[in-house]
Design an enzyme around this catalytic site. Sequence first.
Site, PDB file in Angstrom:
ATOM      1  N   GLU A 171      -3.456 -34.850 -55.544  1.00  0.00           N
ATOM      2  CA  GLU A 171      -3.543 -34.859 -54.087  1.00  0.00           C
ATOM      3  C   GLU A 171      -2.324 -34.155 -53.497  1.00  0.00           C
ATOM      4  O   GLU A 171      -1.197 -34.517 -53.812  1.00  0.00           O
ATOM      5  CB  GLU A 171      -3.582 -36.289 -53.579  1.00  0.00           C
ATOM      6  CG  GLU A 171      -3.646 -36.355 -52.062  1.00  0.00           C
ATOM      7  CD  GLU A 171      -3.712 -37.759 -51.572  1.00  0.00           C
ATOM      8  OE1 GLU A 171      -2.821 -38.546 -51.881  1.00  0.00           O
ATOM      9  OE2 GLU A 171      -4.691 -38.068 -50.888  1.00  0.00           O
ATOM     10  N   THR A 196       1.634 -45.829 -55.005  1.00  0.00           N
ATOM     11  CA  THR A 196       2.155 -47.043 -54.344  1.00  0.00           C
ATOM     12  C   THR A 196       1.120 -48.146 -54.346  1.00  0.00           C
ATOM     13  O   THR A 196       1.434 -49.321 -54.523  1.00  0.00           O
ATOM     14  CB  THR A 196       2.584 -46.704 -52.909  1.00  0.00           C
ATOM     15  OG1 THR A 196       3.505 -45.611 -52.947  1.00  0.00           O
ATOM     16  CG2 THR A 196       3.252 -47.887 -52.236  1.00  0.00           C
ATOM     17  N   GLY A 197      -0.145 -47.764 -54.205  1.00  0.00           N
ATOM     18  CA  GLY A 197      -1.209 -48.775 -54.206  1.00  0.00           C
ATOM     19  C   GLY A 197      -1.235 -49.581 -55.491  1.00  0.00           C
ATOM     20  O   GLY A 197      -1.419 -50.808 -55.471  1.00  0.00           O
ATOM     21  N   GLU A 231       7.757 -45.780 -42.535  1.00  0.00           N
ATOM     22  CA  GLU A 231       9.082 -45.506 -41.958  1.00  0.00           C
ATOM     23  C   GLU A 231       9.118 -44.144 -41.268  1.00  0.00           C
ATOM     24  O   GLU A 231      10.034 -43.856 -40.509  1.00  0.00           O
ATOM     25  CB  GLU A 231      10.158 -45.585 -43.041  1.00  0.00           C
ATOM     26  CG  GLU A 231       9.950 -44.691 -44.246  1.00  0.00           C
ATOM     27  CD  GLU A 231       9.030 -45.304 -45.312  1.00  0.00           C
ATOM     28  OE1 GLU A 231       8.146 -46.114 -44.960  1.00  0.00           O
ATOM     29  OE2 GLU A 231       9.207 -44.974 -46.491  1.00  0.00           O
ATOM     30  N   CYS A 248      -6.535 -38.420 -45.874  1.00  0.00           N
ATOM     31  CA  CYS A 248      -6.915 -38.949 -47.190  1.00  0.00           C
ATOM     32  C   CYS A 248      -8.243 -38.356 -47.641  1.00  0.00           C
ATOM     33  O   CYS A 248      -8.494 -38.209 -48.833  1.00  0.00           O
ATOM     34  CB  CYS A 248      -7.017 -40.449 -47.122  1.00  0.00           C
ATOM     35  SG  CYS A 248      -8.076 -40.960 -45.802  1.00  0.00           S
ATOM     36  N   LYS A 268       3.476 -53.611 -41.189  1.00  0.00           N
ATOM     37  CA  LYS A 268       4.584 -52.687 -41.458  1.00  0.00           C
ATOM     38  C   LYS A 268       4.075 -51.253 -41.401  1.00  0.00           C
ATOM     39  O   LYS A 268       3.327 -50.808 -42.259  1.00  0.00           O
ATOM     40  CB  LYS A 268       5.180 -52.941 -42.850  1.00  0.00           C
ATOM     41  CG  LYS A 268       6.415 -52.082 -43.093  1.00  0.00           C
ATOM     42  CD  LYS A 268       6.770 -51.880 -44.549  1.00  0.00           C
ATOM     43  CE  LYS A 268       6.331 -50.528 -45.062  1.00  0.00           C
ATOM     44  NZ  LYS A 268       6.835 -49.382 -44.279  1.00  0.00           N
ATOM     45  N   GLY A 312      -2.260 -46.016 -48.328  1.00  0.00           N
ATOM     46  CA  GLY A 312      -1.172 -45.137 -48.746  1.00  0.00           C
ATOM     47  C   GLY A 312      -1.553 -44.427 -50.024  1.00  0.00           C
ATOM     48  O   GLY A 312      -2.733 -44.292 -50.355  1.00  0.00           O
TER      49      GLY A 312
HETATM   50  O1  TXE Z   1       2.148 -43.128 -48.769  1.00  0.00           O
HETATM   51  P1  TXE Z   1       3.084 -44.197 -49.459  1.00  0.00           P
HETATM   52  P2  TXE Z   1       2.552 -42.189 -47.558  1.00  0.00           P
HETATM   53  C1  TXE Z   1      -2.420 -41.512 -48.891  1.00  0.00           C
HETATM   54  C2  TXE Z   1      -2.401 -40.022 -48.899  1.00  0.00           C
HETATM   55  C3  TXE Z   1      -1.002 -39.726 -49.379  1.00  0.00           C
HETATM   56  C4  TXE Z   1      -0.173 -40.856 -48.912  1.00  0.00           C
HETATM   57  C5  TXE Z   1       0.601 -40.472 -47.719  1.00  0.00           C
HETATM   58  O2  TXE Z   1      -3.431 -39.568 -49.691  1.00  0.00           O
HETATM   59  O3  TXE Z   1      -0.986 -39.675 -50.779  1.00  0.00           O
HETATM   60  O4  TXE Z   1      -1.047 -41.931 -48.608  1.00  0.00           O
HETATM   61  O5  TXE Z   1       1.118 -41.589 -47.111  1.00  0.00           O
HETATM   62  C6  TXE Z   1       4.862 -48.389 -47.940  1.00  0.00           C
HETATM   63  N1  TXE Z   1       5.480 -51.862 -51.653  1.00  0.00           N
HETATM   64  N2  TXE Z   1      -3.285 -41.964 -47.821  1.00  0.00           N
HETATM   65  O6  TXE Z   1       3.453 -41.157 -48.086  1.00  0.00           O
HETATM   66  O7  TXE Z   1       4.393 -43.691 -49.926  1.00  0.00           O
HETATM   67  C7  TXE Z   1       5.435 -47.231 -47.173  1.00  0.00           C
HETATM   68  O8  TXE Z   1       6.621 -47.618 -46.514  1.00  0.00           O
HETATM   69  C8  TXE Z   1       4.918 -51.982 -50.434  1.00  0.00           C
HETATM   70  C9  TXE Z   1      -4.612 -42.485 -48.162  1.00  0.00           C
HETATM   71  O9  TXE Z   1       3.013 -43.008 -46.417  1.00  0.00           O
HETATM   72  O10 TXE Z   1       2.187 -44.803 -50.423  1.00  0.00           O
HETATM   73  C10 TXE Z   1       4.293 -46.926 -46.203  1.00  0.00           C
HETATM   74  O11 TXE Z   1       4.325 -47.816 -45.109  1.00  0.00           O
HETATM   75  N3  TXE Z   1       4.847 -50.968 -49.539  1.00  0.00           N
HETATM   76  C11 TXE Z   1      -5.238 -43.246 -47.024  1.00  0.00           C
HETATM   77  C12 TXE Z   1       3.069 -47.195 -47.052  1.00  0.00           C
HETATM   78  O12 TXE Z   1       3.498 -48.020 -48.126  1.00  0.00           O
HETATM   79  C13 TXE Z   1       5.367 -49.774 -49.911  1.00  0.00           C
HETATM   80  C14 TXE Z   1      -5.020 -42.629 -45.691  1.00  0.00           C
HETATM   81  C15 TXE Z   1       2.445 -45.935 -47.644  1.00  0.00           C
HETATM   82  O13 TXE Z   1       3.442 -45.235 -48.277  1.00  0.00           O
HETATM   83  C16 TXE Z   1       5.976 -49.569 -51.167  1.00  0.00           C
HETATM   84  C17 TXE Z   1      -3.676 -42.154 -45.507  1.00  0.00           C
HETATM   85  C18 TXE Z   1       6.016 -50.675 -52.064  1.00  0.00           C
HETATM   86  N4  TXE Z   1       6.574 -50.568 -53.273  1.00  0.00           N
HETATM   87  C19 TXE Z   1      -2.857 -41.798 -46.552  1.00  0.00           C
HETATM   88  N5  TXE Z   1       6.401 -48.267 -51.225  1.00  0.00           N
HETATM   89  C20 TXE Z   1      -6.724 -43.529 -47.121  1.00  0.00           C
HETATM   90  N6  TXE Z   1      -7.344 -43.463 -48.298  1.00  0.00           N
HETATM   91  O14 TXE Z   1      -7.294 -43.883 -46.118  1.00  0.00           O
HETATM   92  C21 TXE Z   1       6.057 -47.697 -50.052  1.00  0.00           C
HETATM   93  N7  TXE Z   1       5.432 -48.591 -49.262  1.00  0.00           N
END
Ligand code: TXE
Length: 498
Positions: free
Chosen positions: A391, A240-241, A186, A292, A183, A236
């Site tokens: 962040e 969310t993690g 979006e 990140c 996935k 992410g």
């Molecule tokens: O993250 P989100 P974003 C981090 C970066 C920043 C963020 C940006 O630091 O804070 O990610 O990316 C899906 N259950 N990193 O805004 O919102 C969502 O649809 C399951 C660190 O996208 O966390 C998307 O596909 N999935 C990284 C994904 O999670 C869910 C490198 C991430 O979304 C969900 C890049 C849920 N409840 C960015 N909610 C690194 N450390 O390498 C959302 N999603």
Amino acid sequence: MTVAEVGEIEPHRLLVGHEWVDSLSTETFSSIDPYTGKSWAEIPACGPEDVERAVGAARLAFDDGPWGKMTGADRGRLIRRLAVLVDENAEELAVAEVRDNGKLLREMRGQMEALPNYYEYFSGAADKIGGDVIGSSKPNFFVYQLLEPVGVVGAITSWNSPLLIAAYKLAPGLAAGCTFVLKPSEHTSVSTILFARLVEEAGFPPGVLNVVTGDGPNVGEPLVSNPGVDKIAFTGSTVTGKRVASAAASHLAKVSLELGGKSPNIVFDDADLDAATSGVIAGIFAACGQSCVAGSRLLVQRSVHDELLSRVVDRTAAITIGNPLDLETEMGPLAFQAHYDRVVSFVAAGLEDGAELIFGGKRPDHLPEGLFLEPTIFDRVENGMRIAQEEIFGPVLSVISFEDEDEAVRLANDSSHGLAAGVWTRDIQRGHRLAKAIQAGTVWLNAYRMVSHDVPFGGYKSSGYGRENGLEGLREYQQTKTVWVETEGIVRDPFKLG
Ligand code: TXE
């Protein structure tokens, strides 16, 4: 496909079990180009029933299909074929990512040129998966181990580098023999859909890769909670993690998390200031700070603060901001409106907390349209301020001075995150002392933002756990089975542990 053709990309469908099917929900959502502000692709807004279908296809492919019966050499050949196709389509994939998230064509071309390396590297691992023979202390047993694939993987990626972050998961997972439901964010679905076509063209059996598009609540959550999924590989935000990890725990799925960061870039008084200046700029203004591993905290030894900052400000003032498709551009727009608003809110937070804005902080005068923010530098930042703790994921640098090595280490580690750090010094012993003392998964000495397919990457603390890339990354997709073979026909006392 030429750049123009990619611009007229047709409404997408999703790949389930090797069929490009309409989403059951029939809804679609637009992918907005952050430079033009216009929609450039329609994407299926999938729902839980689409996830169910995709997991079913991946489950079937793993349990009963030809993929599960293939040798490592067979898998390696397919992965190598995919690497060739990625290489042949690198330009189209790069442009799709630029149109989706506004990152520079010069950066995304580089990423797409590197992408085949990830698939080639792990294709070479696929036929070298063995297992240990254990020299057991039990004389009448032959004991050995098998390294088996964990099974069906739910891979969820963020918007900043969709296909690179997907490769961190797919390349080792396919080599190990797993199947996937992928996935994308979006905000950036197009390049993943184009990539899925290449997987199909490479000849992977149906159901090995399934792509579902949509948001977290309607697609991410059902995927993570689906008991048919054996492992979640997530990239992410930390917020969310944490949600993903707790949902995966409901059915004990394995989890690897690549989360956010607030990485320090530390410059000592004996550093090569030209190299350090370039490393500071690379750390926070490359990719518009949407990385990140962004070096968003500049920790500078007080005695070289003025000299370093003068060089950093001069180079920052010369950054070319504009159309990300223009190869001369050095900084493009931020990825989408809500993210732009969030980054801008941190500029206000920095001012409220009393930091000194010494550069940027507003929309560039020559760019009245588009999600553009000047590269921004705050000086006299206290490490407890929001702009030093949270962040931002944008082009905002927080400058913090320190007196000596102990204070530098304390400040560097005074963060909930622990993803990466840069250290600039000519003193090799100090460099290695800092590398040991800093709580982060990656430390660069006299460099910044280096990654590679053969080098493990991952976080400490709230930057996540698990490692991607390198052979350590392969182990995330394997589980160990131990086999005991009785060789002497000895009948043992049933009431005594063997
Ligand atoms: O993250 P989100 P974003 C981090 C970066 C920043 C963020 C940006 O630091 O804070 O990610 O990316 C899906 N259950 N990193 O805004 O919102 C969502 O649809 C399951 C660190 O996208 O966390 C998307 O596909 N999935 C990284 C994904 O999670 C869910 C490198 C991430 O979304 C969900 C890049 C849920 N409840 C960015 N909610 C690194 N450390 O390498 C959302 N999603």
